[in-house]
Design a protein around this motif. Structure first.
Motif, PDB file in Angstrom:
ATOM      1  N   GLN A 233      14.185  -3.975   5.723  1.00 30.69           N
ATOM      2  CA  GLN A 233      13.649  -3.791   4.454  1.00 30.69           C
ATOM      3  C   GLN A 233      13.090  -5.106   3.851  1.00 30.69           C
ATOM      4  O   GLN A 233      12.112  -5.042   3.278  1.00 30.69           O
ATOM      5  N   LEU A 234      13.712  -6.442   4.217  1.00 34.53           N
ATOM      6  CA  LEU A 234      12.869  -7.512   3.749  1.00 34.53           C
ATOM      7  C   LEU A 234      11.734  -7.907   4.206  1.00 34.53           C
ATOM      8  O   LEU A 234      11.160  -8.682   3.613  1.00 34.53           O
ATOM      9  N   GLN A 235      11.292  -7.374   5.229  1.00 33.83           N
ATOM     10  CA  GLN A 235       9.842  -7.635   5.809  1.00 33.83           C
ATOM     11  C   GLN A 235       9.035  -7.041   4.813  1.00 33.83           C
ATOM     12  O   GLN A 235       7.725  -7.335   5.068  1.00 33.83           O
ATOM     13  N   TYR A 236       8.935  -6.243   3.993  1.00 34.61           N
ATOM     14  CA  TYR A 236       8.019  -5.420   3.217  1.00 34.61           C
ATOM     15  C   TYR A 236       7.988  -6.227   1.687  1.00 34.61           C
ATOM     16  O   TYR A 236       9.121  -6.577   0.996  1.00 34.61           O
ATOM     17  N   ASP A 237       6.745  -6.808   1.378  1.00 35.22           N
ATOM     18  CA  ASP A 237       6.624  -7.422   0.205  1.00 35.22           C
ATOM     19  C   ASP A 237       6.318  -6.470  -1.073  1.00 35.22           C
ATOM     20  O   ASP A 237       5.234  -5.977  -1.134  1.00 35.22           O
ATOM     21  N   SER A 238       7.351  -6.203  -1.923  1.00 32.96           N
ATOM     22  CA  SER A 238       7.144  -5.252  -2.945  1.00 32.96           C
ATOM     23  C   SER A 238       6.156  -5.825  -3.983  1.00 32.96           C
ATOM     24  O   SER A 238       5.451  -5.066  -4.435  1.00 32.96           O
ATOM     25  N   PHE A 239       6.321  -7.131  -4.152  1.00 24.86           N
ATOM     26  CA  PHE A 239       5.339  -7.586  -5.282  1.00 24.86           C
ATOM     27  C   PHE A 239       3.814  -7.198  -4.978  1.00 24.86           C
ATOM     28  O   PHE A 239       3.195  -7.105  -5.778  1.00 24.86           O
ATOM     29  N   SER A 240       3.552  -8.114  -3.512  1.00 26.72           N
ATOM     30  CA  SER A 240       2.149  -7.811  -3.284  1.00 26.72           C
ATOM     31  C   SER A 240       1.538  -6.212  -3.216  1.00 26.72           C
ATOM     32  O   SER A 240       0.487  -5.970  -3.919  1.00 26.72           O
ATOM     33  N   ALA A 241       2.474  -5.319  -3.110  1.00 24.41           N
ATOM     34  CA  ALA A 241       2.312  -3.884  -2.962  1.00 24.41           C
ATOM     35  C   ALA A 241       2.138  -3.514  -4.259  1.00 24.41           C
ATOM     36  O   ALA A 241       1.169  -2.608  -4.832  1.00 24.41           O
ATOM     37  N   TYR A 242       2.748  -3.823  -5.312  1.00 20.90           N
ATOM     38  CA  TYR A 242       2.664  -3.843  -6.702  1.00 20.90           C
ATOM     39  C   TYR A 242       1.404  -4.075  -7.200  1.00 20.90           C
ATOM     40  O   TYR A 242       0.715  -3.356  -8.019  1.00 20.90           O
ATOM     41  N   ARG A 243       0.974  -5.445  -6.900  1.00 21.80           N
ATOM     42  CA  ARG A 243      -0.229  -5.893  -7.330  1.00 21.80           C
ATOM     43  C   ARG A 243      -1.525  -5.178  -6.752  1.00 21.80           C
ATOM     44  O   ARG A 243      -2.478  -4.936  -7.370  1.00 21.80           O
ATOM     45  N   LYS A 244      -1.334  -4.512  -5.574  1.00 22.37           N
ATOM     46  CA  LYS A 244      -2.362  -3.714  -4.886  1.00 22.37           C
ATOM     47  C   LYS A 244      -2.459  -2.412  -5.991  1.00 22.37           C
ATOM     48  O   LYS A 244      -3.643  -1.988  -6.183  1.00 22.37           O
ATOM     49  N   LEU A 245      -1.482  -1.922  -6.150  1.00 28.17           N
ATOM     50  CA  LEU A 245      -1.292  -0.713  -7.211  1.00 28.17           C
ATOM     51  C   LEU A 245      -2.288  -0.981  -8.479  1.00 28.17           C
ATOM     52  O   LEU A 245      -3.037  -0.356  -8.620  1.00 28.17           O
ATOM     53  N   LYS A 246      -1.904  -2.362  -8.908  1.00 27.11           N
ATOM     54  CA  LYS A 246      -2.707  -2.564 -10.433  1.00 27.11           C
ATOM     55  C   LYS A 246      -3.968  -2.675 -10.082  1.00 27.11           C
ATOM     56  O   LYS A 246      -4.847  -2.230 -10.853  1.00 27.11           O
ATOM     57  N   ASN A 247      -4.413  -3.311  -8.819  1.00 29.11           N
ATOM     58  CA  ASN A 247      -5.783  -3.715  -8.557  1.00 29.11           C
ATOM     59  C   ASN A 247      -6.591  -2.378  -8.155  1.00 29.11           C
ATOM     60  O   ASN A 247      -7.699  -2.195  -8.693  1.00 29.11           O
TER      61      ASN A 247
END
Lengths: 79, 210
Positions: A44-58
């Protein structure tokens, strides 16, 4: 049999049991053994939730921009 | 403390703080879940992100976190299932008749529960202080107290104390969660009781009038 809506509450119950087992260092099943828990944790730790969230916002920003450009072009067309 | 009711209200209103929390709690777990269903890591983040984008643009409203969690895991399962079926069909067309294993819904729910447990563990570990987290991580890797003390360069007593404090903190946090859950159940119970009382009194009043 559990349903999809049971996942959250049932995992709370299992989590308490797992916690007790790792505290007493006596895993009663394969899932609560330190190796399995740590392995699954690392997965689970290998997935970066913050950058995924940024992608959603972008993505959302892109869609809004496309919408605005489309609106502007439509206005230009009418004018 | 995590306020689940407020979180759901803000999530339904598409508030940034709630969506960031949604990603923190569910995104890694859903990715690991999709990887397990698909038997590989490639493309799992796309599947999960598609589900999140779908939710972002939808007008879905959730009443509680359990409904949200159920929806998310089911959405990822459906997408993974479609992908596996497409892959198996493509294999058959190419003359390869060995198909990939597809998890039944029952097995997929069990798997989702496991990932959800790991997610809770991940969130709880993230809340611990630096030394407590190091001790807990090494403990999870299977190291004994003496070995942890040697690795971190601290005394065995410090390791034991940090472990004790970490478990106390986790238990306190879990206790709060269960307390809120019980309070919710009891508040619903009293609401039902109150409406039953109102209904009963109305019946008595109507009977007396007639």
């Amino acid at each position: 049999m559990n349903t999809w809506n049971d996942i959250y509450d049932y995992s709370d119950k299992i989590f308490r049991q797992v916690l007790e087992q790792i505290e007493e260092e006596k895993p009663v099943n394969e899932f609560s053994s330190p190796e399995i828990l740590n392995g699954r944790l690392q997965e689970q730790l290998q997935y970066d939730s913050f950058s995924a969230y940024r992608k959603l916002k972008n993505t959302d920003g892109d869609i809004q921009c496309v919408g605005m450009v489309w609106q502007q072009e439509l206005c230009c067309f009418w004018v | 403390m995590f306020d689940s009711e407020r979180f759901i209200v803000e999530l339904n209103r598409k508030k940034d703080t709630a969506w960031l929390r949604l990603y923190e709690e569910f995104y890694p777990a859903l990715c690991a879940y999709a990887a397990r269903l698909l038997h590989e890591n490639a493309g799992v983040e796309d599947i999960v992100q598609e589900c999140m984008i779908g939710l972002w643009h939808s007008s879905l409203h959730f009443n509680n976190v359990r409904a949200l969690a159920g929806w998310l895991y089911k959405a990822v399962y459906s997408r993974a299932l479609n992908l596996l079926r497409d892959r198996n069909n493509a294999r058959r067309l190419l003359g390869n008749y060995t198909s990939e294993f597809i998890y039944s819904e029952e097995m997929a729910i069990e798997l989702a529960i496991e990932e959800s447990v790991i997610a809770k563990l991940r969130l709880v570990l993230a809340e611990l202080s630096g030394q407590q987290r190091n001790v807990m991580n090494l403990s999870l890797e299977g190291y004994k107290v003496r070995e942890i003390a040697s690795i971190l360069g601290i005394s065995e007593n410090t390791v034991k104390m940090q472990k004790k404090r970490a478990y106390a903190m986790i238990r306190e946090r879990m206790g709060m969660v269960w307390g809120v859950l019980l309070a919710t159940i009891f508040s619903d119970f009293f609401k039902i009781l109150f409406f039953c009382y109102l209904f009963f009194m109305s019946c008595v009043y109507i009977k007396n009038m007639t």
